[in-house]
Design an enzyme around this catalytic site. Structure first.
Site, PDB file in Angstrom:
ATOM      1  N   THR A 112      -5.802  -6.942  10.627  1.00 26.26           N
ATOM      2  CA  THR A 112      -6.043  -5.639   9.980  1.00 26.26           C
ATOM      3  C   THR A 112      -5.482  -4.504  10.828  1.00 26.26           C
ATOM      4  O   THR A 112      -4.834  -3.589  10.305  1.00 26.26           O
ATOM      5  CB  THR A 112      -7.564  -5.443   9.784  1.00 26.26           C
ATOM      6  OG1 THR A 112      -8.107  -6.583   9.118  1.00 26.26           O
ATOM      7  CG2 THR A 112      -7.856  -4.183   8.979  1.00 26.26           C
ATOM      8  N   ARG A 148       2.318  -6.902   8.939  1.00 21.29           N
ATOM      9  CA  ARG A 148       1.688  -5.716   9.533  1.00 21.29           C
ATOM     10  C   ARG A 148       2.287  -5.379  10.898  1.00 21.29           C
ATOM     11  O   ARG A 148       2.387  -4.197  11.256  1.00 21.29           O
ATOM     12  CB  ARG A 148       0.166  -5.907   9.601  1.00 21.29           C
ATOM     13  CG  ARG A 148      -0.491  -5.689   8.237  1.00 21.29           C
ATOM     14  CD  ARG A 148      -1.935  -6.072   8.225  1.00 21.29           C
ATOM     15  NE  ARG A 148      -2.619  -5.655   6.991  1.00 21.29           N
ATOM     16  CZ  ARG A 148      -3.804  -6.123   6.604  1.00 21.29           C
ATOM     17  NH1 ARG A 148      -4.445  -6.996   7.352  1.00 21.29           N
ATOM     18  NH2 ARG A 148      -4.345  -5.705   5.479  1.00 21.29           N
ATOM     19  N   HIS A 206      -2.217  -5.394   1.414  1.00 26.31           N
ATOM     20  CA  HIS A 206      -3.527  -6.014   1.193  1.00 26.31           C
ATOM     21  C   HIS A 206      -3.325  -7.491   0.933  1.00 26.31           C
ATOM     22  O   HIS A 206      -2.320  -7.877   0.336  1.00 26.31           O
ATOM     23  CB  HIS A 206      -4.209  -5.383  -0.032  1.00 26.31           C
ATOM     24  CG  HIS A 206      -5.374  -6.184  -0.543  1.00 26.31           C
ATOM     25  ND1 HIS A 206      -6.620  -6.120   0.029  1.00 26.31           N
ATOM     26  CD2 HIS A 206      -5.466  -7.101  -1.540  1.00 26.31           C
ATOM     27  CE1 HIS A 206      -7.430  -6.958  -0.616  1.00 26.31           C
ATOM     28  NE2 HIS A 206      -6.752  -7.559  -1.571  1.00 26.31           N
ATOM     29  N   ASN A 247      -2.150   0.145   6.796  1.00 28.98           N
ATOM     30  CA  ASN A 247      -1.642  -1.131   7.304  1.00 28.98           C
ATOM     31  C   ASN A 247      -0.763  -1.897   6.302  1.00 28.98           C
ATOM     32  O   ASN A 247      -0.739  -3.120   6.310  1.00 28.98           O
ATOM     33  CB  ASN A 247      -2.799  -1.982   7.846  1.00 28.98           C
ATOM     34  CG  ASN A 247      -3.870  -2.231   6.805  1.00 28.98           C
ATOM     35  OD1 ASN A 247      -3.683  -1.925   5.636  1.00 28.98           O
ATOM     36  ND2 ASN A 247      -4.979  -2.786   7.228  1.00 28.98           N
ATOM     37  N   LYS A 253       0.819  -1.214   0.000  1.00 32.16           N
ATOM     38  CA  LYS A 253       0.000   0.000   0.000  1.00 32.16           C
ATOM     39  C   LYS A 253       0.857   1.270   0.000  1.00 32.16           C
ATOM     40  O   LYS A 253       2.072   1.222   0.250  1.00 32.16           O
ATOM     41  CB  LYS A 253      -0.950  -0.041   1.210  1.00 32.16           C
ATOM     42  CG  LYS A 253      -1.978  -1.194   1.124  1.00 32.16           C
ATOM     43  CD  LYS A 253      -2.963  -1.161   2.294  1.00 32.16           C
ATOM     44  CE  LYS A 253      -3.997  -2.270   2.165  1.00 32.16           C
ATOM     45  NZ  LYS A 253      -5.009  -2.211   3.258  1.00 32.16           N
ATOM     46  N   GLU A 313      -9.372  -9.935  -8.142  1.00 36.12           N
ATOM     47  CA  GLU A 313      -8.426  -8.852  -7.862  1.00 36.12           C
ATOM     48  C   GLU A 313      -7.186  -8.952  -8.751  1.00 36.12           C
ATOM     49  O   GLU A 313      -6.675  -7.936  -9.238  1.00 36.12           O
ATOM     50  CB  GLU A 313      -8.048  -8.878  -6.374  1.00 36.12           C
ATOM     51  CG  GLU A 313      -9.234  -8.502  -5.489  1.00 36.12           C
ATOM     52  CD  GLU A 313      -9.010  -8.754  -4.000  1.00 36.12           C
ATOM     53  OE1 GLU A 313      -9.933  -8.479  -3.221  1.00 36.12           O
ATOM     54  OE2 GLU A 313      -7.917  -9.226  -3.621  1.00 36.12           O
ATOM     55  N   TYR A 335     -12.154  -1.396  -3.870  1.00 39.69           N
ATOM     56  CA  TYR A 335     -12.689  -1.611  -2.531  1.00 39.69           C
ATOM     57  C   TYR A 335     -14.201  -1.373  -2.475  1.00 39.69           C
ATOM     58  O   TYR A 335     -14.739  -1.051  -1.409  1.00 39.69           O
ATOM     59  CB  TYR A 335     -11.966  -0.725  -1.517  1.00 39.69           C
ATOM     60  CG  TYR A 335     -10.630  -1.289  -1.050  1.00 39.69           C
ATOM     61  CD1 TYR A 335     -10.582  -2.439  -0.253  1.00 39.69           C
ATOM     62  CD2 TYR A 335      -9.423  -0.676  -1.376  1.00 39.69           C
ATOM     63  CE1 TYR A 335      -9.373  -2.954   0.193  1.00 39.69           C
ATOM     64  CE2 TYR A 335      -8.199  -1.188  -0.925  1.00 39.69           C
ATOM     65  CZ  TYR A 335      -8.194  -2.331  -0.136  1.00 39.69           C
ATOM     66  OH  TYR A 335      -6.991  -2.839   0.316  1.00 39.69           O
TER      67      TYR A 335
HETATM   68  P1  ATP Z   1      -7.247  -5.722   3.063  1.00 36.72           P
HETATM   69  O1  ATP Z   1      -8.569  -6.029   2.374  1.00 36.72           O
HETATM   70  O2  ATP Z   1      -6.657  -4.407   2.622  1.00 36.72           O
HETATM   71  O3  ATP Z   1      -6.292  -6.857   2.958  1.00 36.72           O
HETATM   72  P2  ATP Z   1      -8.333  -6.534   5.571  1.00 36.72           P
HETATM   73  O4  ATP Z   1      -8.966  -7.640   4.779  1.00 36.72           O
HETATM   74  O5  ATP Z   1      -7.441  -6.937   6.686  1.00 36.72           O
HETATM   75  O6  ATP Z   1      -7.519  -5.559   4.619  1.00 36.72           O
HETATM   76  P3  ATP Z   1     -10.851  -5.149   5.495  1.00 36.72           P
HETATM   77  O7  ATP Z   1     -11.895  -5.317   6.519  1.00 36.72           O
HETATM   78  O8  ATP Z   1     -11.033  -5.828   4.170  1.00 36.72           O
HETATM   79  O9  ATP Z   1      -9.452  -5.582   6.151  1.00 36.72           O
HETATM   80  O10 ATP Z   1     -10.646  -3.588   5.270  1.00 36.72           O
HETATM   81  C1  ATP Z   1     -10.009  -3.095   4.097  1.00 36.72           C
HETATM   82  C2  ATP Z   1      -9.096  -1.962   4.476  1.00 36.72           C
HETATM   83  O11 ATP Z   1      -9.865  -0.857   4.922  1.00 36.72           O
HETATM   84  C3  ATP Z   1      -8.140  -2.247   5.632  1.00 36.72           C
HETATM   85  O12 ATP Z   1      -6.986  -2.948   5.265  1.00 36.72           O
HETATM   86  C4  ATP Z   1      -7.806  -0.853   6.087  1.00 36.72           C
HETATM   87  O13 ATP Z   1      -6.842  -0.242   5.209  1.00 36.72           O
HETATM   88  C5  ATP Z   1      -9.139  -0.157   5.928  1.00 36.72           C
HETATM   89  N1  ATP Z   1      -9.909  -0.208   7.176  1.00 36.72           N
HETATM   90  C6  ATP Z   1     -10.554  -1.277   7.693  1.00 36.72           C
HETATM   91  N2  ATP Z   1     -11.149  -0.979   8.862  1.00 36.72           N
HETATM   92  C7  ATP Z   1     -10.876   0.329   9.097  1.00 36.72           C
HETATM   93  C8  ATP Z   1     -11.192   1.243  10.118  1.00 36.72           C
HETATM   94  N3  ATP Z   1     -11.955   0.883  11.171  1.00 36.72           N
HETATM   95  N4  ATP Z   1     -10.731   2.514  10.019  1.00 36.72           N
HETATM   96  C9  ATP Z   1      -9.995   2.909   8.969  1.00 36.72           C
HETATM   97  N5  ATP Z   1      -9.649   2.091   7.940  1.00 36.72           N
HETATM   98  C10 ATP Z   1     -10.077   0.816   8.000  1.00 36.72           C
HETATM   99 MG    MG Z   2     -10.086  -7.303   3.012  1.00 39.61          MG
END
Ligand code: ATP
Ligand code: MG
Length: 138
Positions: A92, A103, A116, A113, A10, A127, A50
Site C-alpha cells: 500500500t 506501486r 487498487h 498509490n 486511480k 467490486e 470504500y
Molecule cells: P486498495 O484497497 O486501494 O487496493 P490497499 O488494499 O493496499 O489499497 P487499504 O488498506 O485497503 O490498502 O486502503 C485503501 C486505500 O486507502 C489505500 O490504497 C490508500 O489509497 C488509502 N490509504 C490507506 N492507508 C492510508 C493512510 N494511512 N493514509 C492515507 N491514505 C491511506
Molecule cells: Mg484494500
C-alpha cells in the site's frame, strides 16, 4: 467466478499519464482483461466503494482523492488472480513496495498509490459488479 480480480487505475496515475504503462504491466504479468471502462466516481460513489474504511482516519481524504478525476476500472482473469495481482501491485505504501511492482514504479504516496486491487475473491466479485453489468463482463 473465482480466478478473477478487480482493479482501478486511480486518479493520480490517470492524471500522470500512466494508464498505458500500467495496463502493459498487467498484460505482461499474464492477466486477461475481461471488462474495462474509464469513468469518474462521484464522492458518493467513491464513499460507497470504500465504505469498509468509513471509520478510518484517512477515509475523507481517500474519498476526495478517488473522486478527483477519471479512473479506469477493470476485471482481470488469471489463475490465482487475487493473490497474484496483490503481488503485482505491491505494498500500500510505495516506500515498502518491492522492485518490479506497479506501486514501486508509479505510486507517489500511501494515499496516492496508483492502483487498487481486490483483497479476496468475495470482494473481487462485489467490486466487479459495482462497476460492470453481467453484459459487460466477458
Ligand atoms: P486498495 O484497497 O486501494 O487496493 P490497499 O488494499 O493496499 O489499497 P487499504 O488498506 O485497503 O490498502 O486502503 C485503501 C486505500 O486507502 C489505500 O490504497 C490508500 O489509497 C488509502 N490509504 C490507506 N492507508 C492510508 C493512510 N494511512 N493514509 C492515507 N491514505 C491511506
Ligand atoms: Mg484494500
Amino acid at each position: 467466478m473465482t480466478d478473477r480480480t478487480f482493479t482501478m487505475i486511480k486518479p493520480d496515475a490517470t492524471q500522470n499519464g500512466h494508464t498505458g504503462g500500467i495496463l502493459e504491466m498487467i498484460n505482461a504479468a499474464g492477466f486477461r482483461i475481461v471488462a474495462m471502462k474509464m469513468t469518474h466516481l462521484s464522492e458518493a460513489k467513491a464513499g460507497e466503494f470504500y465504505a469498509i474504511h468509513k471509520e478510518r482516519p484517512f477515509y475523507g481524504e481517500l474519498v476526495e482523492f478517488m473522486s478527483r478525476g477519471p479512473i479506469t476500472a477493470a476485471i482481470l482473469e488469471k489463475e490465482n488472480a487475487v493473490e497474484d495481482f496483490r503481488k503485482l501491485i505491491g505494498a500500500t505504501n510505495p516506500a515498502n513496495a518491492e522492485e518490479g511492482t506497479i506501486r514501486k514504479k508509479y505510486a507517489t504516496s500511501i494515499g496516492e498509490n496508483a492502483v487498487h486491487g481486490s483483497d479476496s475473491d468475495e470482494n473481487a466479485a462485489v467490486e466487479g459488479n459495482f462497476f460492470f453489468s453481467k453484459l459487460e463482463q466477458f
